[in-house]
Write a protein that holds these residues in place. Structure first.
Motif, mmCIF file in Angstrom:
data_model
loop_
_atom_site.group_PDB
_atom_site.id
_atom_site.type_symbol
_atom_site.label_atom_id
_atom_site.label_comp_id
_atom_site.label_asym_id
_atom_site.label_seq_id
_atom_site.Cartn_x
_atom_site.Cartn_y
_atom_site.Cartn_z
ATOM 1 N N GLU A 241 -10.212 4.840 -0.321
ATOM 2 C CA GLU A 241 -9.181 5.566 0.418
ATOM 3 C C GLU A 241 -7.788 5.198 -0.080
ATOM 4 O O GLU A 241 -6.859 6.004 0.008
ATOM 5 N N ILE A 242 -7.614 3.972 -0.564
ATOM 6 C CA ILE A 242 -6.331 3.603 -1.169
ATOM 7 C C ILE A 242 -6.104 4.446 -2.411
ATOM 8 O O ILE A 242 -5.015 4.994 -2.629
ATOM 9 N N THR A 243 -7.139 4.578 -3.229
ATOM 10 C CA THR A 243 -7.036 5.399 -4.438
ATOM 11 C C THR A 243 -6.781 6.851 -4.089
ATOM 12 O O THR A 243 -5.928 7.514 -4.703
ATOM 13 N N ASN A 244 -7.509 7.375 -3.096
ATOM 14 C CA ASN A 244 -7.334 8.775 -2.702
ATOM 15 C C ASN A 244 -5.931 9.024 -2.152
ATOM 16 O O ASN A 244 -5.328 10.073 -2.407
ATOM 17 N N ALA A 245 -5.416 8.063 -1.369
ATOM 18 C CA ALA A 245 -4.074 8.217 -0.801
ATOM 19 C C ALA A 245 -3.038 8.315 -1.905
ATOM 20 O O ALA A 245 -2.044 9.035 -1.782
ATOM 21 N N CYS A 246 -3.249 7.585 -3.002
ATOM 22 C CA CYS A 246 -2.325 7.628 -4.132
ATOM 23 C C CYS A 246 -2.489 8.921 -4.932
ATOM 24 O O CYS A 246 -1.503 9.613 -5.223
ATOM 25 N N LYS A 247 -3.728 9.259 -5.273
ATOM 26 C CA LYS A 247 -3.958 10.428 -6.117
ATOM 27 C C LYS A 247 -3.664 11.749 -5.424
ATOM 28 O O LYS A 247 -3.395 12.752 -6.098
ATOM 29 N N SER A 248 -3.716 11.766 -4.106
ATOM 30 C CA SER A 248 -3.484 13.015 -3.385
ATOM 31 C C SER A 248 -2.006 13.316 -3.179
ATOM 32 O O SER A 248 -1.662 14.352 -2.608
ATOM 33 N N ARG A 249 -1.143 12.421 -3.639
ATOM 34 C CA ARG A 249 0.296 12.638 -3.491
ATOM 35 C C ARG A 249 0.952 12.740 -4.863
ATOM 36 O O ARG A 249 0.624 11.976 -5.761
ATOM 37 N N PRO A 250 1.889 13.653 -5.004
ATOM 38 C CA PRO A 250 2.484 13.860 -6.332
ATOM 39 C C PRO A 250 3.432 12.750 -6.772
ATOM 40 O O PRO A 250 3.654 12.575 -7.969
ATOM 41 N N HIS A 251 3.987 11.986 -5.826
ATOM 42 C CA HIS A 251 5.007 10.997 -6.174
ATOM 43 C C HIS A 251 4.550 9.585 -5.804
ATOM 44 O O HIS A 251 3.893 9.381 -4.776
ATOM 45 N N VAL A 252 4.942 8.617 -6.640
ATOM 46 C CA VAL A 252 4.596 7.213 -6.406
ATOM 47 C C VAL A 252 5.857 6.369 -6.534
ATOM 48 O O VAL A 252 6.645 6.551 -7.479
ATOM 49 N N GLY A 253 6.053 5.452 -5.588
ATOM 50 C CA GLY A 253 7.234 4.596 -5.621
ATOM 51 C C GLY A 253 6.899 3.160 -5.261
ATOM 52 O O GLY A 253 5.963 2.895 -4.498
ATOM 53 N N ILE A 254 7.661 2.221 -5.818
ATOM 54 C CA ILE A 254 7.479 0.792 -5.554
ATOM 55 C C ILE A 254 8.841 0.162 -5.314
ATOM 56 O O ILE A 254 9.811 0.470 -6.012
ATOM 57 N N LYS A 255 8.916 -0.719 -4.333
ATOM 58 C CA LYS A 255 10.118 -1.526 -4.107
ATOM 59 C C LYS A 255 9.758 -2.973 -4.328
ATOM 60 O O LYS A 255 8.744 -3.453 -3.807
ATOM 61 N N ALA A 256 10.569 -3.697 -5.128
ATOM 62 C CA ALA A 256 10.237 -5.077 -5.436
ATOM 63 C C ALA A 256 11.493 -5.922 -5.586
ATOM 64 O O ALA A 256 12.503 -5.457 -6.103
ATOM 65 N N ILE A 257 11.414 -7.159 -5.114
ATOM 66 C CA ILE A 257 12.494 -8.121 -5.305
ATOM 67 C C ILE A 257 12.066 -9.235 -6.261
ATOM 68 O O ILE A 257 12.820 -10.179 -6.479
ATOM 69 N N ARG A 258 10.859 -9.124 -6.827
ATOM 70 C CA ARG A 258 10.331 -10.174 -7.687
ATOM 71 C C ARG A 258 10.444 -9.847 -9.169
ATOM 72 O O ARG A 258 9.928 -10.571 -10.005
ATOM 73 N N ILE A 259 11.111 -8.746 -9.507
ATOM 74 C CA ILE A 259 11.368 -8.395 -10.906
ATOM 75 C C ILE A 259 12.873 -8.509 -11.126
ATOM 76 O O ILE A 259 13.638 -7.648 -10.702
ATOM 77 N N PRO A 260 13.345 -9.565 -11.792
ATOM 78 C CA PRO A 260 14.781 -9.792 -11.900
ATOM 79 C C PRO A 260 15.450 -9.109 -13.087
ATOM 80 O O PRO A 260 16.675 -9.061 -13.152
ATOM 81 N N ASP A 261 14.676 -8.586 -14.026
ATOM 82 C CA ASP A 261 15.225 -8.158 -15.306
ATOM 83 C C ASP A 261 14.831 -6.724 -15.606
ATOM 84 O O ASP A 261 13.647 -6.390 -15.689
#
Length: 471
Positions: A241-261
């Protein structure tokens, strides 16, 4: 001639008759409520009502604690709306508000049902942020959309696992970058730590870290057809269901504070299949430090006391030095490298605080989502920035000015510090350089710090790109 009915029978007959009418009224009432509830889920706002609402909107700052107050913390700022949260059949044709023709006082002038970008290719976005810069609020303008698969800090699960196993944290970023690339492909086959973390989250945790899961087949409401009950999700949550939730939507976004560069993301920004759009969120280092001190109980000061230079410990100084160096470098890379600049956008916390609606529009346009804001996103912004609250208690209809509210909001740190504190922050490492690049003005003395007529946030300076054309 009819005989009189015994009094006992009359009483029983009357009770039955009254009970019948009461039950009938209750049943009719329940049906009406449920019908209205279903209708209101997809109801479109009246155009004139919407315009009046926007024209009257105010930014209720309450000494700078309103805007983003809901966005900070583990669960605040993620107000759950039962009518927006779940649906096994995901609908992307949601009511939207166009701001293509917005004027100086009216941001929205029309409604539309066309939400998705015309190209149909989908957007991939990454919010590059640091702690206490308003990244949770910025992320919600994507998380609240029904057509987005959005992950809040997926690296948290990796970091927690590495820490629990007493392993070296030096491997975190390398594995995290691999995970990020897999997420943009909706491939979770090599991300067991992430999927286990999401699967075992509570419903509230899923709402925070992956809100799209609440609208999947893995979550449902308890109750009968006439009464919608509490939302519950499968525990553990199916990875499929995690995979389906991702594939069934046209857009994907991530927010992160652990990538400094920003350099770590360049291969994704240049790759044609990913075409990653990076939103670089920046905050005035002086305000960021004060906010960070306030969030930790041991660093909070009693009412009326001000932070001074003695509160800047070696740990605080080191963090500020890293922040200013990394963020100044990221701005220069994003602005000056031609192959990067088209997929890079600098966004300031202070601008979001001053005009969240206008800058949401700009961000959507940059990432390819068009010029319309879905109504659920607009409602979330209204509910979480005090736009519906009126500050004027004297009965006057004149609203507080935008500049006054925004100054109290994003420069409220000035009321909490002594000048020696600010002078020290301005002198750390590359902080002066970062301030110059992002449009933050130097505070020269105590008098200027206390002057309410002065603001130390100005326009972002223009970058001389011609000198870097050879790159």
């Amino acid at each position: 001639m009819s005989l009189p009915m015994p009094s006992g029978k009359v009483m029983r007959f009357g009770i039955k008759l009254i009970s019948f009418y009461v039950l009938s009224v209750l049943l009719i009432g329940i049906i009406i409520v449920q019908v209205m509830d279903l209708l209101s889920t997809g109801a479109r706002p009246d155009k004139d009502t919407l315009q009046r609402d926007i024209q009257n909107r105010l930014l209720d700052s309450q000494n700078g604690r309103d805007i983003y107050a809901g966005a900070w913390g583990p669960s605040r700022g993620l107000q759950y709306h039962p009518k927006l949260a779940v649906g096994t059949d995901v609908q992307y044709k949601v009511t939207e508000v166009s701001i293509a023709d917005h004027g100086p006082e009216v941001d929205f002038v029309e409604t539309s049902s066309d939400c998705c970008n015309s190209a149909g290719t989908g957007s991939r976005i990454f919010i590059l942020a640091a702690m206490r810069t308003g990244s949770s609020f910025l992320g919600e303008i994507f998380a609240q959309r029904r057509d987005f698969f959005y992950l809040f800090e997926p690296g948290k699960y990796l970091a927690d696992h590495i820490e629990s196993q007493n392993l070296s944290r030096r491997v975190l970023i390398t594995r995290y970058l691999q995970l990020i690339e897999d997420v943009y492909r909706c491939d979770f086959s090599n991300s067991k730590v992430l999927t286990d973390g999401l699967s075992n989250e509570t419903t509230l945790g899923k709402k925070r870290f992956a809100p799209a899961l609440l609208r999947s087949n893995g979550c449902r409401r308890k109750g009968n057809e006439l009464k919608r009950g509490k939302l519950v999700c499968d525990q553990p949550f199916p990875v499929s269901e995690i995979t389906n939730a991702c594939k069934s939507r046209p857009h994907v976004g991530i927010k992160a504070i652990r990538i400094p560069d920003l350099n770590l993301l360049l291969h994704l920004m240049r790759r044609s299949k990913t075409n990653l759009k990076v939103i670089h969120l920046v905050r005035d280092p002086r305000g960021m430090v004060v906010s960070r001190l306030r969030v930790h109980a041991k660093d909070r000061l009693p009412e009326g006391m001000l932070y001074n230079v003695s509160h800047i410990t070696e740990t605080v100084r080191y963090y500020v030095q890293r922040y200013c160096l990394s963020w100044a470098t990221n701005i220069e890379i994003g602005k000056y490298i031609p192959s990067v600049s088209s997929n890079y956008k600098l966004v300031r916390y202070e601008d979001l605080a001053r005009d969240p609606v206008g800058h949401t529009h700009d961000i959507y346009s940059f990432v390819g989502l068009g010029s319309k804001i879905p109504s659920e996103v607009y409602r979330w912004i209204v509910n979480n920035t005090g736009m519906n609250q009126k500050l004027n208690q004297s009965g006057s209809s004149k609203p507080y000015s935008t500049s006054r509210n925004s100054r109290e909001t994003f420069e409220a740190w000035r009321k909490s510090v002594r000048y020696d504190f600010i002078h020290f922050i301005q002198s750390i490492g590359d902080c002066r350089k970062l301030m110059n690049l992002a449009g933050y003005l130097h505070v020269p003395d105590e008098q200027a710090l206390r002057d309410p007529a002065r603001s130390f946030v100005t326009n972002i300076p223009k970058f001389n790109l011609t000198k870097y054309e050879f790159l």
